[in-house]
Scaffold this active site. Sequence first.
Site, PDB file in Angstrom:
ATOM      1  N   ASN A 104      46.958  74.379  43.633  1.00 17.66           N
ATOM      2  CA  ASN A 104      48.339  73.395  42.441  1.00 17.66           C
ATOM      3  C   ASN A 104      48.203  71.991  42.885  1.00 17.66           C
ATOM      4  O   ASN A 104      47.241  71.403  44.577  1.00 17.66           O
ATOM      5  CB  ASN A 104      48.768  74.327  43.815  1.00 17.66           C
ATOM      6  CG  ASN A 104      50.342  72.365  43.471  1.00 17.66           C
ATOM      7  OD1 ASN A 104      50.284  71.723  42.931  1.00 17.66           O
ATOM      8  ND2 ASN A 104      51.526  73.103  43.426  1.00 17.66           N
ATOM      9  N   HIS A 115      53.283  70.971  39.270  1.00 10.76           N
ATOM     10  CA  HIS A 115      54.435  70.594  39.156  1.00 10.76           C
ATOM     11  C   HIS A 115      55.343  69.206  38.727  1.00 10.76           C
ATOM     12  O   HIS A 115      55.251  68.552  40.128  1.00 10.76           O
ATOM     13  CB  HIS A 115      54.956  71.310  40.530  1.00 10.76           C
ATOM     14  CG  HIS A 115      56.714  71.665  41.071  1.00 10.76           C
ATOM     15  ND1 HIS A 115      56.882  72.143  41.526  1.00 10.76           N
ATOM     16  CD2 HIS A 115      57.605  70.831  40.187  1.00 10.76           C
ATOM     17  CE1 HIS A 115      58.469  72.012  41.719  1.00 10.76           C
ATOM     18  NE2 HIS A 115      58.716  71.714  41.074  1.00 10.76           N
ATOM     19  N   ARG A 132      57.649  66.277  38.347  1.00 11.08           N
ATOM     20  CA  ARG A 132      58.847  66.581  39.104  1.00 11.08           C
ATOM     21  C   ARG A 132      59.283  65.278  37.595  1.00 11.08           C
ATOM     22  O   ARG A 132      58.370  64.437  36.870  1.00 11.08           O
ATOM     23  CB  ARG A 132      58.721  66.146  39.998  1.00 11.08           C
ATOM     24  CG  ARG A 132      58.775  66.733  41.117  1.00 11.08           C
ATOM     25  CD  ARG A 132      58.931  66.782  42.467  1.00 11.08           C
ATOM     26  NE  ARG A 132      59.457  68.151  43.236  1.00 11.08           N
ATOM     27  CZ  ARG A 132      58.313  68.116  44.151  1.00 11.08           C
ATOM     28  NH1 ARG A 132      57.387  68.883  43.830  1.00 11.08           N
ATOM     29  NH2 ARG A 132      58.741  69.868  44.018  1.00 11.08           N
ATOM     30  N   HIS A 188      54.151  62.741  41.643  1.00 15.99           N
ATOM     31  CA  HIS A 188      52.591  63.623  41.580  1.00 15.99           C
ATOM     32  C   HIS A 188      52.277  63.061  40.151  1.00 15.99           C
ATOM     33  O   HIS A 188      51.295  62.268  39.377  1.00 15.99           O
ATOM     34  CB  HIS A 188      52.122  64.001  42.474  1.00 15.99           C
ATOM     35  CG  HIS A 188      53.618  65.556  42.779  1.00 15.99           C
ATOM     36  ND1 HIS A 188      54.358  65.994  41.361  1.00 15.99           N
ATOM     37  CD2 HIS A 188      54.367  64.991  43.656  1.00 15.99           C
ATOM     38  CE1 HIS A 188      55.533  66.318  41.601  1.00 15.99           C
ATOM     39  NE2 HIS A 188      55.444  66.358  42.717  1.00 15.99           N
ATOM     40  N   GLU A 230      55.010  74.760  36.780  1.00 17.37           N
ATOM     41  CA  GLU A 230      56.257  74.902  37.648  1.00 17.37           C
ATOM     42  C   GLU A 230      57.456  73.852  37.656  1.00 17.37           C
ATOM     43  O   GLU A 230      57.147  72.611  37.457  1.00 17.37           O
ATOM     44  CB  GLU A 230      55.758  74.876  39.082  1.00 17.37           C
ATOM     45  CG  GLU A 230      54.998  76.315  39.753  1.00 17.37           C
ATOM     46  CD  GLU A 230      54.700  75.981  41.354  1.00 17.37           C
ATOM     47  OE1 GLU A 230      53.937  77.064  42.137  1.00 17.37           O
ATOM     48  OE2 GLU A 230      54.731  74.583  41.958  1.00 17.37           O
ATOM     49  N   THR A 264      59.945  68.742  47.976  1.00 18.84           N
ATOM     50  CA  THR A 264      58.924  70.276  48.397  1.00 18.84           C
ATOM     51  C   THR A 264      60.195  71.257  47.756  1.00 18.84           C
ATOM     52  O   THR A 264      60.854  70.967  48.429  1.00 18.84           O
ATOM     53  CB  THR A 264      58.152  70.398  49.698  1.00 18.84           C
ATOM     54  OG1 THR A 264      56.877  71.058  48.726  1.00 18.84           O
ATOM     55  CG2 THR A 264      58.440  70.588  50.599  1.00 18.84           C
ATOM     56  N   HIS A 300      53.420  79.017  49.452  1.00 20.15           N
ATOM     57  CA  HIS A 300      54.731  78.037  49.931  1.00 20.15           C
ATOM     58  C   HIS A 300      53.966  77.684  51.694  1.00 20.15           C
ATOM     59  O   HIS A 300      54.628  78.774  52.092  1.00 20.15           O
ATOM     60  CB  HIS A 300      55.852  77.624  50.043  1.00 20.15           C
ATOM     61  CG  HIS A 300      56.172  76.539  49.843  1.00 20.15           C
ATOM     62  ND1 HIS A 300      56.469  75.815  49.776  1.00 20.15           N
ATOM     63  CD2 HIS A 300      56.908  75.595  50.702  1.00 20.15           C
ATOM     64  CE1 HIS A 300      56.601  74.449  49.636  1.00 20.15           C
ATOM     65  NE2 HIS A 300      57.222  74.410  51.289  1.00 20.15           N
ATOM     66  N   ASP A 301      53.205  77.062  52.016  1.00 20.49           N
ATOM     67  CA  ASP A 301      52.774  77.156  53.577  1.00 20.49           C
ATOM     68  C   ASP A 301      51.124  77.916  53.425  1.00 20.49           C
ATOM     69  O   ASP A 301      51.121  78.192  54.909  1.00 20.49           O
ATOM     70  CB  ASP A 301      53.601  76.718  54.044  1.00 20.49           C
ATOM     71  CG  ASP A 301      54.590  75.397  54.573  1.00 20.49           C
ATOM     72  OD1 ASP A 301      54.253  74.520  53.509  1.00 20.49           O
ATOM     73  OD2 ASP A 301      55.910  75.535  55.085  1.00 20.49           O
ATOM     74  N   GLY A 343      48.755  74.393  47.436  1.00 23.41           N
ATOM     75  CA  GLY A 343      48.287  73.397  47.034  1.00 23.41           C
ATOM     76  C   GLY A 343      48.197  72.610  48.327  1.00 23.41           C
ATOM     77  O   GLY A 343      46.582  72.163  48.536  1.00 23.41           O
TER      78      GLY A 343
END
Length: 237
Positions: free
Chosen positions: A7, A43, A45, A50, A70, A100, A190-191, A213
């Site tokens: 990511n 991703h 938004r 970003h 995403e 996030t 995620h994480d 990411g």
Amino acid sequence: MTKLSVNINKIATLRNARGGNRPNVVQAAKDCERFGAQGITVHPRPDERHIRYQDVHDLKEVVTTEFNIEGNPTPEFLKLVKEVKPHQVTLVPDAPDAITSNAGWDTIRFKEYLTDVIADLRESGIRTSIFVDPVEEMIEGAALVKTDRVELYTESYATGYHSNRETAIAPYVKAALLAKQLGLGLNAGHDLDLDNLRYLKDNLAGLDEVSIGHALVCDALYLGLENTIQQYLHQLK
């Protein structure tokens, strides 16, 4: 081998902090692939804080591995992905102001909505994945809306990993087994980082792909991007 999709949102965040085109997001994606990544994730938004919508179009021209986009399926997002036609769209129920992603879909409550969105994307030849918590009812709901895959939201696993990794992984093991029984592909994200990735991979049967990411970009500040990607790939072997 479980595929690694990088990511690159945080690279775009760094670029946007100063203006101009440094670091170059498109070149970063090409470098990630050159260093061994098997996919690129973005991703975008609505506020384009970003990844920008134009970045998505630019990346489509150069990404040679799997391209995964995403996002929350707003009309603008759906228009974008149907224009770009990535290999995969991951549907995420994040609010416009979310820092996030912080929760998976309620696939029961939003059954009709998700069914319509997924059918629309399938007509465009796009594989779909739904971001879900490791809850068996939500996995069953995902199968009912006819998504191709689910992406397990792994924050709770990452949070609990160092205190009790067996307890932390347990609901994910059940969710993964159920997903495979229902004929769903399995992603996770995620994480995830160099500490917790191998244990997750070793315990989730049939894990197709991880999307990483933030931790990967942070590691690259110290280890270099090529070395970092190689280390993440090593954890997935």
